[in-house]
Design a protein around this motif. Structure first.
Motif, PDB file in Angstrom:
ATOM      1  N   PHE A   1      -8.196 -11.429   9.832  1.00  0.00           N
ATOM      2  CA  PHE A   1      -7.692 -10.114   8.539  1.00  0.00           C
ATOM      3  C   PHE A   1      -7.303  -9.314   9.776  1.00  0.00           C
ATOM      4  N   ILE A   2      -7.396  -8.191  10.517  1.00  0.00           N
ATOM      5  CA  ILE A   2      -6.829  -7.499  11.352  1.00  0.00           C
ATOM      6  C   ILE A   2      -5.081  -7.718  11.190  1.00  0.00           C
ATOM      7  N   ALA A   3      -5.062  -8.824  11.257  1.00  0.00           N
ATOM      8  CA  ALA A   3      -3.426  -9.387  11.583  1.00  0.00           C
ATOM      9  C   ALA A   3      -3.161  -9.082   9.641  1.00  0.00           C
ATOM     10  N   VAL A   4      -3.733  -9.766   8.641  1.00  0.00           N
ATOM     11  CA  VAL A   4      -3.509  -9.538   7.628  1.00  0.00           C
ATOM     12  C   VAL A   4      -3.363  -8.012   7.395  1.00  0.00           C
ATOM     13  N   VAL A   5      -4.398  -7.488   7.398  1.00  0.00           N
ATOM     14  CA  VAL A   5      -4.329  -5.903   7.167  1.00  0.00           C
ATOM     15  C   VAL A   5      -3.657  -5.087   7.643  1.00  0.00           C
ATOM     16  N   ALA A   6      -2.994  -5.213   9.703  1.00  0.00           N
ATOM     17  CA  ALA A   6      -2.154  -4.339  10.001  1.00  0.00           C
ATOM     18  C   ALA A   6      -0.720  -4.853   8.945  1.00  0.00           C
ATOM     19  N   LEU A   7      -0.224  -6.047   8.753  1.00  0.00           N
ATOM     20  CA  LEU A   7       1.094  -6.522   8.464  1.00  0.00           C
ATOM     21  C   LEU A   7       0.981  -5.905   7.103  1.00  0.00           C
ATOM     22  N   PHE A   8       0.067  -5.815   6.416  1.00  0.00           N
ATOM     23  CA  PHE A   8       0.184  -4.992   4.882  1.00  0.00           C
ATOM     24  C   PHE A   8       0.725  -3.869   4.387  1.00  0.00           C
TER      25      PHE A   8
ATOM     26  N   ALA B   1     -12.368  -5.593   9.222  1.00  0.00           N
ATOM     27  CA  ALA B   1     -11.252  -5.157   9.897  1.00  0.00           C
ATOM     28  C   ALA B   1     -10.475  -4.237   8.852  1.00  0.00           C
ATOM     29  N   LEU B   2     -10.351  -4.352   7.394  1.00  0.00           N
ATOM     30  CA  LEU B   2      -9.556  -2.911   6.702  1.00  0.00           C
ATOM     31  C   LEU B   2     -10.105  -1.703   7.022  1.00  0.00           C
ATOM     32  N   LEU B   3     -11.393  -1.828   7.475  1.00  0.00           N
ATOM     33  CA  LEU B   3     -11.650   0.167   8.609  1.00  0.00           C
ATOM     34  C   LEU B   3     -10.987  -0.046   9.646  1.00  0.00           C
ATOM     35  N   ILE B   4     -11.116  -0.817  10.787  1.00  0.00           N
ATOM     36  CA  ILE B   4     -10.152  -0.726  12.536  1.00  0.00           C
ATOM     37  C   ILE B   4      -8.898  -0.902  12.090  1.00  0.00           C
ATOM     38  N   ALA B   5      -8.159  -1.564  11.336  1.00  0.00           N
ATOM     39  CA  ALA B   5      -6.841  -2.285  11.197  1.00  0.00           C
ATOM     40  C   ALA B   5      -5.858  -1.211  11.800  1.00  0.00           C
ATOM     41  N   GLY B   6      -6.182  -0.250  10.216  1.00  0.00           N
ATOM     42  CA  GLY B   6      -5.318   0.258  10.051  1.00  0.00           C
ATOM     43  C   GLY B   6      -4.974   1.800  11.436  1.00  0.00           C
TER      44      GLY B   6
END
Length: 214
Positions: free
Chosen positions: A38-45, A159-164
């Motif tokens: 989820f971290i990888a996906v959020v960061a890529l998007f 993951a959405l909270l921390i990835a960005g």
């Protein structure tokens, strides 16, 4: 949809506290793999557009067009493949594809390379998400599947909270290439944790109780 005969013994089970579900031994490996994915996906998007603008490489539409086409194609045309290969084996292949896509993106300086990265990431996403969800559903107790799937969604939102912020800081300090390599290594690490923690878990669940991907 195929109707499933109710398991009366499972229906009589009392649901435990949600914390007992989240620390259930055979679900812990799934949470590690899911968080990394989820971290990888959020960061890529979140950062693909700024990557394209900054580097002038290819286009967001080309990348996500390839990404979406292969992800949808795998789910619609080859939705039964994970059952044939084995759920755990499929997860490793899918997460490796996503990591490889991020690796290609980290060195990509042509439209063809970015397109290849999109295809790899799309292939990885096409199977990783439904396979992880399938593992959650099949491994959770029948009375606790709601709690398990809710926690799975919570991992996504965490993951959405921390990835960005975290990946954005890495990009500012070290650049996009390092950020993509770091995300690829995170996926490899999450996959490694999954198999290390899951090595003693039997795979009998894959013969008959697996949720079909569609």
């Amino acid at each position: 949809l195929r109707d499933v005969s109710p398991n009366h013994s499972a229906q009589r089970e009392r649901a435990r506290h949600v914390l007992a579900t989240t620390v259930q031994r055979n679900l812990l490996p799934v949470w590690f793999a899911a968080l990394a994915f989820f971290i990888a996906v959020v960061a890529l998007f979140a950062f693909m557009k700024t990557f394209v603008i900054t580097t002038g490489t290819s286009s967001v539409g080309a990348f996500f067009g390839a990404y979406a086409i292969v992800a949808v194609a795998l789910r619609t045309v080859a939705g039964r493949l994970p059952e044939r290969l084995g759920i755990r084996r499929t997860l490793g292949v899918a997460m490796s594809c996503y990591a490889a896509g991020l690796g290609v993106l980290s060195i990509g300086n042509t439209s063809g390379q970015v397109l290849a990265a999109g295809l790899l990431c799309g292939a990885g996403h096409g199977y990783t998400f439904p396979v992880l969800l399938s593992l959650v559903v099949t491994r959770a107790r029948a009375a606790e599947r709601g709690a398990a799937t809710a926690f799975f969604a919570t991992v996504d939102w965490f993951a959405l909270l921390i990835a960005g912020p975290v990946v954005g800081l890495v990009i500012e300090r070290m650049g996009y290439r390092s950020a993509f390599v770091g995300l690829a290594l995170l996926l490899v690490g999450g996959m490694g944790f999954f198999y290390a923690l899951d090595r003693d878990f039997t795979t009998r669940e894959e013969s008959g109780r697996t949720v079909e991907i569609s």
